[in-house]
Design an enzyme around this catalytic site. Structure first.
Site, short mmCIF file in Angstrom:
data_model
loop_
_atom_site.label_atom_id
_atom_site.label_comp_id
_atom_site.label_asym_id
_atom_site.label_seq_id
_atom_site.Cartn_x
_atom_site.Cartn_y
_atom_site.Cartn_z
N TYR A 113 0.97 -1.25 0.00
CA TYR A 113 0.07 -0.03 -0.05
C TYR A 113 0.86 1.19 -0.05
O TYR A 113 1.53 1.55 0.90
CB TYR A 113 -0.81 0.14 1.23
N ASP A 150 -2.36 -1.35 -4.14
CA ASP A 150 -2.62 0.07 -4.29
C ASP A 150 -1.44 0.91 -4.47
O ASP A 150 -0.95 1.31 -3.37
CB ASP A 150 -3.58 0.50 -3.46
#
Length: 260
Positions: A113, A150
């Protein structure tokens, strides 16, 4: 052995579990699922995913250092040989819940992330420091390795609908896009782009504001970057976009790739 790998930012695992994540886990054909932004500690995520764990999913989790932020995990129907939490033992990001690696018999999978930055602020400087550490880790990986998550970076103009309006904003800054250029030049393969070489998208994130989802005004910021050995096995990729706004259980959609 063939496997299916999915990655999704759940935007808070406890909320997502109540909205449809658990139902998706019950029906998905994925063998391995990378999770981002769990926003939960180890006890909370185990409780939220208890039905899935009872069905046979195994969980490795890096809990966030700050309550309500970050947190990454790997769910798997296959046994994990080993797990690594954090990029480096002495990293400033070790306890922030942004990176976890799970080793399987034929592939190593990392869930990452990369936080949202803000141009010309200390938050953006922090993002660049994290990307530097991440690049160093990626450069050491050999064999079959996939890092999915992400990234909060749209690589090219094809990767977000409103690129002209975001040229000076974090997520589409020249330095961020150049960082992705360097990873691809070093040998990593953007698997979804390889399998979808034409057209815009497929987008994987849409703001909850306005009619972004209905109008497909999205960003492609959820990637699976693979070493050549892993990428050559990638045969099919799909973004599992919800049929309607009401059926969304996150502002991201799962990005799922079949490796054969």
């Amino acid at each position: 052995m063939p496997y299916i790998l999915s990655t999704v930012n759940v935007n808070g695992v406890r909320a997502a579990a109540g909205k449809g994540l658990l139902a998706w886990l019950s029906r998905t054909e994925a063998d391995i699922v990378c999770l981002q932004e769990t926003r939960a500690d180890d006890t909370q995520i185990a409780a939220a995913l208890a039905p899935a764990l009872a069905e046979g999913w195994q969980l490795a989790h890096a809990e966030p250092g700050v309550k309500g932020r970050a947190g990454v995990g790997v769910l798997s129907r296959r046994p994990m040989r080993s797990v690594r939490v954090g990029i480096e033992p002495d990293s400033e990001f070790l306890s922030t819940g942004r990176y976890i690696e799970a080793e399987f018999d034929d592939v190593t999978v990392a869930s990452v992330y990369v936080h949202t930055g803000e141009a010309e602020t200390p938050r953006q400087d922090e993002k660049y420091r994290f990307l530097d550490e991440l690049a160093a880790r990626m450069s050491t990986r050999t064999g079959a390795f996939v890092i999915a998550g992400d990234w909060n970076i749209a690589h090219t103009e094809r990767d977000l609908k409103n690129w002209k309006g975001n040229l000076k904003k974090s997520g589409f800054l020249p330095a961020e896009r150049a960082w992705l250029d360097r990873q691809l030049a070093a040998g990593y393969v953007d698997v979804v782009r390889k399998l979808h070489p034409e057209g815009d998208g497929p987008f994987s994130w849409w703001s909850y504001r306005g009619r972004a989802f209905d109008n497909d005004t999205g960003w492609r910021i959820d990637y699976q970057l693979a070493t050549p050995e892993a990428a050559e096995r990638a045969k099919q990729a799909v973004v599992e976009r919800a049929a309607t706004y009401a059926e969304r259980w996150s502002d991201h959609a799962p990005v799922t790739v079949q490796y054969r």
